[in-house]
Design an enzyme around this catalytic site. Structure first.
Site, PDB file in Angstrom:
ATOM      1  N   ARG A   1      11.347 -23.519  13.539  1.00 61.36           N
ATOM      2  CA  ARG A   1      12.325 -23.446  14.618  1.00 61.36           C
ATOM      3  C   ARG A   1      13.578 -22.655  14.228  1.00 61.36           C
ATOM      4  O   ARG A   1      14.444 -22.408  15.079  1.00 61.36           O
ATOM      5  CB  ARG A   1      12.735 -24.860  15.040  1.00 61.36           C
ATOM      6  CG  ARG A   1      13.628 -25.569  14.053  1.00 61.36           C
ATOM      7  CD  ARG A   1      13.747 -27.063  14.273  1.00 61.36           C
ATOM      8  NE  ARG A   1      14.225 -27.441  15.584  1.00 61.36           N
ATOM      9  CZ  ARG A   1      14.340 -28.721  15.970  1.00 61.36           C
ATOM     10  NH1 ARG A   1      14.022 -29.698  15.123  1.00 61.36           N
ATOM     11  NH2 ARG A   1      14.777 -29.009  17.161  1.00 61.36           N
TER      12      ARG A   1
ATOM     13  N   GLY B   1      14.978 -55.612  18.723  1.00 64.52           N
ATOM     14  CA  GLY B   1      15.608 -55.516  20.035  1.00 64.52           C
ATOM     15  C   GLY B   1      16.756 -54.532  20.057  1.00 64.52           C
ATOM     16  O   GLY B   1      16.795 -53.577  19.276  1.00 64.52           O
TER      17      GLY B   1
ATOM     18  N   ASP C   1      13.396 -41.902  22.612  1.00 61.43           N
ATOM     19  CA  ASP C   1      13.676 -41.119  23.819  1.00 61.43           C
ATOM     20  C   ASP C   1      13.296 -41.902  25.065  1.00 61.43           C
ATOM     21  O   ASP C   1      14.007 -41.884  26.074  1.00 61.43           O
ATOM     22  CB  ASP C   1      12.895 -39.803  23.784  1.00 61.43           C
ATOM     23  CG  ASP C   1      13.210 -38.966  22.559  1.00 61.43           C
ATOM     24  OD1 ASP C   1      14.342 -39.041  22.067  1.00 61.43           O
ATOM     25  OD2 ASP C   1      12.304 -38.251  22.094  1.00 61.43           O
TER      26      ASP C   1
ATOM     27  N   ASP D   1       4.141 -38.216  22.334  1.00 63.25           N
ATOM     28  CA  ASP D   1       5.529 -38.572  22.612  1.00 63.25           C
ATOM     29  C   ASP D   1       5.723 -39.101  24.024  1.00 63.25           C
ATOM     30  O   ASP D   1       6.651 -39.872  24.271  1.00 63.25           O
ATOM     31  CB  ASP D   1       6.430 -37.340  22.434  1.00 63.25           C
ATOM     32  CG  ASP D   1       6.647 -36.976  20.969  1.00 63.25           C
ATOM     33  OD1 ASP D   1       5.758 -37.310  20.154  1.00 63.25           O
ATOM     34  OD2 ASP D   1       7.676 -36.381  20.645  1.00 63.25           O
TER      35      ASP D   1
END
Length: 376
Positions: free
Chosen positions: A139, A260, A296, A332
């Site tokens: 990248r 959590g 995400d 994902d």
């Protein structure tokens, strides 16, 4: 690296505790959407079998990027979403734009860069938390790393109720960092700013990266950070220490994996728990297929519930449910649970929520959550 701009004065009224209103819609301006997600997405190559990258004979193509993951999950959940980024004028760029757009995400503000390529990466099939996990990134010098205040449509980025950013973008280049300083600064058209720390030490060439992330987080309205990230980046132990280090955001969400998550409000009046400052929600038990994309997905679930004006506890539970969807698939991105399904589960009493266990197929009805039948 130049000094970080000062954190803006707290904005009252448009907080993450209540439903965000976003900027005013003015004639000629881009359409205001629920969420804008700005950041790099890459084509990811997933191995056809477990093993070292050197031994895997073939890979399947997918997409990967923290912000685009959030965008896809939110769009699949029924929200209006825009992805702002840059990709190369190449086949991989075509794939990213087409695939992310197929989720219903507005990709009109994605710039095509003819001078730079689209980023790609390869990873092994193992859990990212193990020493055997490998990731090979290609990248450096990518189209997205060249994003700047001059190349990004700032009006399109700000035309949202929520602008979602992450620390990954800040690490890509100096121009990307300048872009985040600009978008997190005060202004009449600034939407509610959501910031996921996403500390990736391998991306930072500057040793001041953790301090930069802290300074950016202090300019946001809503911050997501893992307890492990807070410890690794800042040496902070516990949610209270993180909240003390981030006094400006209206809400700080500290994720603790299977333990959590806790949301810490800025004012005692924001809280729903007896201690006057924090709202906690334990994570349901999950039969994990692959520990990728959960962070995400959690952010997407929390933002979705925030946009709907749900109580903070339910926002945390919706985050957990979206994370459970991601954890029970190999890649994902996962099919999110139907809104009515997720609402039923999020409304369970504490005892029933504590008994909840989710496995592969639960979002698509092939496996019923054990406690769903007991939900009114």
């Amino acid at each position: 690296m130049k000094p970080a701009p000062a954190a803006p004065a707290p904005r009252r009224g448009a907080t993450s505790i209540v439903t965000p209103t976003g900027p005013c819609d003015v004639p000629g301006a881009p359409d205001v959407v629920d969420v804008v997600a700005l950041g790099e997405s890459m084509v990811t190559f997933l191995p056809s079998r477990p093993g070292r990258l050197a031994d895997v004979p073939s890979f399947e193509r997918g997409i990967g990027g923290a912000e685009s993951n959030v965008a896809c999950v939110l769009a699949a959940a029924g929200h209006s979403v825009r992805w702002v980024s840059a990709v190369g004028a190449d086949g991989f760029g075509d794939h990213l734009v087409e695939e992310i757009g197929s989720y219903g995400v507005d990709v009109a503000s994605v710039r095509r860069d003819r001078a730079r390529s689209t980023g790609i990466y390869f990873r092994t099939a193992g859990d990212r938390a193990t020493d055997a996990h490998e990731v090979a990134y290609y990248r450096a010098g990518s189209a997205a790393s060249a994003m700047s205040t001059d190349t990004v449509d700032l009006a399109a980025a700000r035309a949202a109720r929520v602008l979602h950013l992450s620390g990954i973008t800040a690490a890509l280049s100096g121009s990307c960092l300048d872009l985040l300083w600009e978008l997190t600064g005060p202004g009449p058209q600034r939407p509610l700013v959501s910031f996921d720390i996403n500390h990736r030490p391998g991306l930072w060439t500057d040793p001041d990266g953790p301090r930069v992330l802290l300074d950016l987080a202090r300019r946001a309205d809503l911050v997501f950070v893992g307890s492990d990230e807070a410890l690794d980046a800042w040496g902070l132990h516990g949610a209270s220490a993180v909240r003390d280090a981030l006094p400006e955001p209206e809400l700080v969400v500290v994720k603790m994996g299977p333990g959590g998550a806790v949301a810490l409000g800025k004012d005692p009046g924001d809280a729903e728990d007896a201690d006057g400052t924090a709202t906690r929600a334990r994570a349901p038990r999950v039969d994990v297929v692959a520990a990728v994309g959960a962070g995400d997905a959690f952010a997407a679930g929390f933002l979705s519930a925030t946009l709907r004006g749900l109580p903070v506890r339910d926002r945390l539970r919706h985050g957990h449910l979206m994370a459970a969807a991601a954890l029970t698939v190999p890649g994902d991105l996962a099919t999110p649970p139907a809104r009515e399904h997720a609402d039923r589960l999020a409304a369970l009493d504490d005892a029933a929520w504590g008994r909840l266990r989710l496995g592969p197929g639960w979002t698509e009805g092939t496996q019923r959550a054990a406690e769903e039948v007991r939900t009114p």
